[in-house]
Design an enzyme around this catalytic site. Structure first.
Site, PDB file in Angstrom:
ATOM      1  N   LYS A  13      25.165  32.645 -19.230  1.00 19.94           N
ATOM      2  CA  LYS A  13      24.411  33.902 -19.094  1.00 19.94           C
ATOM      3  C   LYS A  13      24.071  34.198 -17.637  1.00 19.94           C
ATOM      4  CE  LYS A  13      20.940  32.818 -21.809  1.00 19.94           C
ATOM      5  NZ  LYS A  13      21.263  31.481 -22.352  1.00 19.94           N
ATOM      6  N   ARG A  88      14.096  35.587 -26.993  1.00 22.59           N
ATOM      7  CA  ARG A  88      14.578  34.292 -27.463  1.00 22.59           C
ATOM      8  C   ARG A  88      14.183  34.032 -28.911  1.00 22.59           C
ATOM      9  NH1 ARG A  88      15.652  31.759 -22.442  1.00 22.59           N
ATOM     10  NH2 ARG A  88      16.543  29.682 -22.664  1.00 22.59           N
ATOM     11  N   ARG A 122      25.667  20.718 -14.516  1.00 26.54           N
ATOM     12  CA  ARG A 122      25.183  21.859 -13.737  1.00 26.54           C
ATOM     13  C   ARG A 122      24.375  21.399 -12.528  1.00 26.54           C
ATOM     14  NH1 ARG A 122      22.500  26.785 -16.707  1.00 26.54           N
ATOM     15  NH2 ARG A 122      20.948  25.313 -17.444  1.00 26.54           N
ATOM     16  N   ARG A 153      18.446  20.653 -12.426  1.00 28.11           N
ATOM     17  CA  ARG A 153      17.250  21.214 -13.051  1.00 28.11           C
ATOM     18  C   ARG A 153      16.571  20.160 -13.909  1.00 28.11           C
ATOM     19  NH1 ARG A 153      18.597  26.827 -15.964  1.00 28.11           N
ATOM     20  NH2 ARG A 153      17.376  25.871 -17.616  1.00 28.11           N
ATOM     21  N   ARG A 164      16.681  21.830 -26.403  1.00 29.53           N
ATOM     22  CA  ARG A 164      16.924  23.254 -26.123  1.00 29.53           C
ATOM     23  C   ARG A 164      17.930  23.835 -27.111  1.00 29.53           C
ATOM     24  NH1 ARG A 164      18.509  22.738 -20.086  1.00 29.53           N
ATOM     25  NH2 ARG A 164      19.121  24.917 -20.229  1.00 29.53           N
TER      26      ARG A 164
HETATM   27  P1  ADP Z   1      18.986  28.340 -20.384  1.00 29.15           P
HETATM   28  O1  ADP Z   1      19.423  29.701 -20.770  1.00 29.15           O
HETATM   29  O2  ADP Z   1      20.017  27.601 -19.631  1.00 29.15           O
HETATM   30  O3  ADP Z   1      18.436  27.566 -21.541  1.00 29.15           O
HETATM   31  P2  ADP Z   1      16.677  29.477 -19.001  1.00 29.15           P
HETATM   32  O4  ADP Z   1      16.585  29.424 -17.544  1.00 29.15           O
HETATM   33  O5  ADP Z   1      16.972  30.790 -19.633  1.00 29.15           O
HETATM   34  O6  ADP Z   1      17.786  28.400 -19.376  1.00 29.15           O
HETATM   35  O7  ADP Z   1      15.330  28.931 -19.691  1.00 29.15           O
HETATM   36  C1  ADP Z   1      14.765  27.708 -19.329  1.00 29.15           C
HETATM   37  C2  ADP Z   1      13.450  27.493 -20.076  1.00 29.15           C
HETATM   38  O8  ADP Z   1      12.509  28.527 -19.736  1.00 29.15           O
HETATM   39  C3  ADP Z   1      13.516  27.534 -21.597  1.00 29.15           C
HETATM   40  O9  ADP Z   1      13.936  26.313 -22.160  1.00 29.15           O
HETATM   41  C4  ADP Z   1      12.054  27.903 -21.959  1.00 29.15           C
HETATM   42  O10 ADP Z   1      11.201  26.792 -21.867  1.00 29.15           O
HETATM   43  C5  ADP Z   1      11.673  28.867 -20.847  1.00 29.15           C
HETATM   44  N1  ADP Z   1      11.948  30.270 -21.232  1.00 29.15           N
HETATM   45  C6  ADP Z   1      12.875  31.094 -20.660  1.00 29.15           C
HETATM   46  N2  ADP Z   1      12.890  32.298 -21.270  1.00 29.15           N
HETATM   47  C7  ADP Z   1      11.958  32.243 -22.274  1.00 29.15           C
HETATM   48  C8  ADP Z   1      11.518  33.147 -23.266  1.00 29.15           C
HETATM   49  N3  ADP Z   1      12.051  34.367 -23.401  1.00 29.15           N
HETATM   50  N4  ADP Z   1      10.540  32.748 -24.115  1.00 29.15           N
HETATM   51  C9  ADP Z   1      10.009  31.527 -24.026  1.00 29.15           C
HETATM   52  N5  ADP Z   1      10.389  30.615 -23.119  1.00 29.15           N
HETATM   53  C10 ADP Z   1      11.362  30.954 -22.239  1.00 29.15           C
END
Ligand code: ADP
Ligand code: ZN
Length: 206
Positions: A13, A88, A122, A153, A164
């Site tokens: 993404k 999400r 990554r 990360r 996750r």
């Molecule tokens: P990826 O898509 O690789 O899982 P992100 O950078 O999108 O990584 O998200 C990392 C973390 O940030 C998630 O595991 C969560 O803890 C938090 N997070 C991101 N977006 C949301 C959201 N919309 N609602 C709740 N938590 C979020």
């Protein structure tokens, strides 16, 4: 154009968002990035979400929705947005429908068995926000874009990735049907190369 990028963790993404944002001149809004920035700066928000993020679980909905609502009210979102990592879950999706509903939702469809490899390989650049896979860069310690040191990360470890993924399957995957029912969903094969995936996205966006 109001776009959402949907997909499992590691589906690409962030990578595709950078290209889409540039080509279509849309603000790339990544809730994950915003949370990470806040953690780095140790803001009150960052302090609040750090523990939950480190375990791979979702940050509180009310807080996340509020954050997005505020971000979408900024002048650069006047002509649309590109959301990456939000919504999400169904709660967040229906909140977004109230705030400023999307036109299209691109689902990056990838083979879930490949995710662990993608994520554990990554490397991220704290300086330019670049994100790369060790399979595709010569020097695994140096950012090919800006030359800064690459880091892993905190939530890109095998254990946290498993969590996750579980969160994705239970909470996020149902959004595929949610947006399908609204006639907004477009599926794109995310297992192809970065360029092929992007070409496919451009094609479906017309
Ligand atoms: P990826 O898509 O690789 O899982 P992100 O950078 O999108 O990584 O998200 C990392 C973390 O940030 C998630 O595991 C969560 O803890 C938090 N997070 C991101 N977006 C949301 C959201 N919309 N609602 C709740 N938590 C979020
Ligand atoms: Zn960099």
């Amino acid at each position: 154009m109001k776009l959402i990028l949907l997909g499992a963790p590691g589906s690409g993404k962030g990578t595709q968002a950078a290209y889409i944002s540039e080509k279509y001149d849309l603000p790339h809004i990544s809730t994950g990035e915003i949370f990470r920035e806040n953690i780095k700066e140790m803001t009150p928000l960052g302090v609040k979400v750090k523990a939950v993020m480190d375990t791979g679980n979702l940050c509180p909905d009310d807080l996340t929705v509020e954050l997005v609502k505020e971000r979408l009210s900024k002048p650069d979102c006047k002509n649309g947005y590109l959301l990456d990592g939000f919504p999400r879950n169904i709660y967040q999706a229906s909140a977004l429908d109230e705030i400023d509903a999307p036109d299209k939702v691109i689902n990056l469809d990838i083979d879930l068995s490949k995710i662990e490899h993608r994520i554990t390989g990554r490397r991220s650049c704290a300086k330019c926000n670049g994100s790369y896979h060790v399979d595709f860069i010569g020097n695994v310690n140096t950012c090919p874009n800006c030359g800064s040191e690459l880091t892993i990360r905190k939530d890109d470890t095998v254990e946290v990735v498993k969590e996750r993924l579980a969160v994705y399957e239970v909470q996020t995957a149902p959004l595929i049907d949610y947006y399908k029912a609204q006639g907004k969903l477009v599926n794109v094969d995310g297992d192809k190369s970065i360029k092929e995936v992007f070409d496919e996205i451009v094609k479906v966006l017309g």
